[in-house]
Enzyme design. Structure first.
Site, PDB file in Angstrom:
ATOM      1  N   ASP A   1       0.843  -1.206   0.000  1.00  0.00           N
ATOM      2  CA  ASP A   1       0.000   0.000   0.000  1.00  0.00           C
ATOM      3  C   ASP A   1       0.879   1.257   0.000  1.00  0.00           C
ATOM      4  O   ASP A   1       0.588   2.240  -0.693  1.00  0.00           O
ATOM      5  CB  ASP A   1      -0.910   0.001   1.232  1.00  0.00           C
ATOM      6  CG  ASP A   1      -1.636  -1.328   1.384  1.00  0.00           C
ATOM      7  OD1 ASP A   1      -2.385  -1.686   0.472  1.00  0.00           O
ATOM      8  OD2 ASP A   1      -1.427  -2.013   2.398  1.00  0.00           O
TER       9      ASP A   1
ATOM     10  N   HIS B   1      -4.654  -3.347   6.600  1.00  0.00           N
ATOM     11  CA  HIS B   1      -4.457  -3.632   5.173  1.00  0.00           C
ATOM     12  C   HIS B   1      -5.798  -4.079   4.605  1.00  0.00           C
ATOM     13  O   HIS B   1      -6.057  -5.241   4.351  1.00  0.00           O
ATOM     14  CB  HIS B   1      -3.393  -4.722   4.982  1.00  0.00           C
ATOM     15  CG  HIS B   1      -3.257  -5.151   3.544  1.00  0.00           C
ATOM     16  ND1 HIS B   1      -2.805  -4.311   2.564  1.00  0.00           N
ATOM     17  CD2 HIS B   1      -3.549  -6.319   2.926  1.00  0.00           C
ATOM     18  CE1 HIS B   1      -2.819  -4.945   1.404  1.00  0.00           C
ATOM     19  NE2 HIS B   1      -3.264  -6.171   1.604  1.00  0.00           N
TER      20      HIS B   1
END
Length: 334
Positions: free
Chosen positions: A159, A187
């Protein structure tokens, strides 16, 4: 050349591992001088596929790779490990509730945590990739009480890299020109990609990302959504989940644990929230900005948090607290 280190990759017959193993074995992660033993764990039905992976690793003729050990047994896989990269998990199947997914994964990560506790070195570094990564990591840590909680981390580097890359694309610079983006929280699609503290090198001058982009509505809107939804977008396009980029992020994450973060830079990592100064509840596995030195991470302290950020950080903490509650219920009955 020193002693070989023992590196475990689970889910080793899967597609992320297929992109990851070559990079590890050729020295991209632990350095060109570090010999290693690769231990590859997967479930029994995947052992034939795993044999093929072993053949390919042998055929790469890599000088650092001293031994490859394929196995479906935890007592073999977790023995004397220096580092464990837990990629394998139960994937979400169509029509599956998140709760069912958590239940299946609690079982896997309770068992692997217990195996770490029993067989691995107490200094082992454990990186959890398999989703839901934060909660799987918390369960593994709770199931390995003799290994310090700080030795467990989960992957939010993908990410982090996605956020860097979106900023770079927007400004027409390279990803290397962007630093200190932050992924806060889970996440999952509630994660908060934060560029309030990020810097970008534009024509030799370092400026804040907000100042460089001059488009607050994009930074607070499409940018965040793109990073949050990127995994789903890749699946939609490729009909398979991110493997190449996930493998690259795992390499980045583990290399930083091993060698430390560059001066003046911090990275995002899911770690235990105990003792943080950002008001995130204790005992969550939450992604923070960290710096790493001597294989030890520390929170980046004292970053000012505005109201917009605070709200996003609390939202993802709430999701993690709910996941943890469900997982801990399953843990006591598993």
């Amino acid at each position: 050349m020193g002693e070989p280190i023992r590196v475990l990759v689970t889910g080793a017959a899967g597609q992320i591992a297929y992109s990851l193993l070559y990079s590890i074995a050729k020295g991209d992660v632990f350095g060109k001088e570090q010999p290693l033993v690769l231990v590859l764990l997967d479930i029994t039905p995947m052992m034939t596929v795993l044999e093929g992976v072993v053949m390919e690793l042998q055929d790469c003729a890599l000088p650092l790779l001293r031994e490859v050990i394929p196995t479906d047994k935890e007592e073999v896989a977790f023995k004397d490990l220096d580092i464990a990269i837990l990629v394998g998990s139960m994937p979400r199947r169509e029509g599956m509730e998140r709760k069912d997914l958590l239940k299946a994964n609690v079982k896997i990560f309770k068992s692997q945590g217990a195996a770490l506790d029993k067989y691995a070195k107490k200094t082992v570094k454990v990186v959890v990739v398999g989703n839901p990564a934060n909660t799987n990591c918390l369960i593994a840590s709770k199931s390995a009480p003799s290994i310090p909680k700080e030795n467990f981390s989960c992957l939010t580097r993908l990410d982090h890299n996605r956020a860097k890359s979106q900023i770079a694309l927007k400004l027409g610079v390279t990803a290397n020109d962007v630093k200190n983006v932050i992924i806060w929280g889970n996440h999952s699609s509630t994660q908060y990609p934060d560029v309030n503290h990020a810097k970008v090198n534009v024509k030799g001058k370092e400026v804040g990302v907000y100042e460089a982009i001059k488009d607050d509505s994009w930074l607070k809107g499409d940018f965040i959504l793109t990073v949050q939804q990127r995994g789903a977008a890749v699946i939609k396009a490729r009909k398979l989940s991110s493997a190449m980029s996930a493998a690259k992020a795992i390499c980045d994450h583990v290399r930083d644990i091993w060698f430390g973060t560059p001066a003046g830079e911090f990275v995002s990592m899911g770690v235990i929230s105990d003792g943080n100064s950002y008001g995130v509840p204790e005992d969550l596995l939450y992604s923070f900005p960290v710096v790493i030195k001597d294989k030890t991470w520390k929170f980046v302290e004292g970053l000012p948090i505005n109201d917009f950020s605070r709200e996003k950080m609390e939202l993802t903490a709430k999701e993690l607290a709910e996941e943890k509650e469900t997982a801990v219920e399953f843990l006591s009955s598993a």
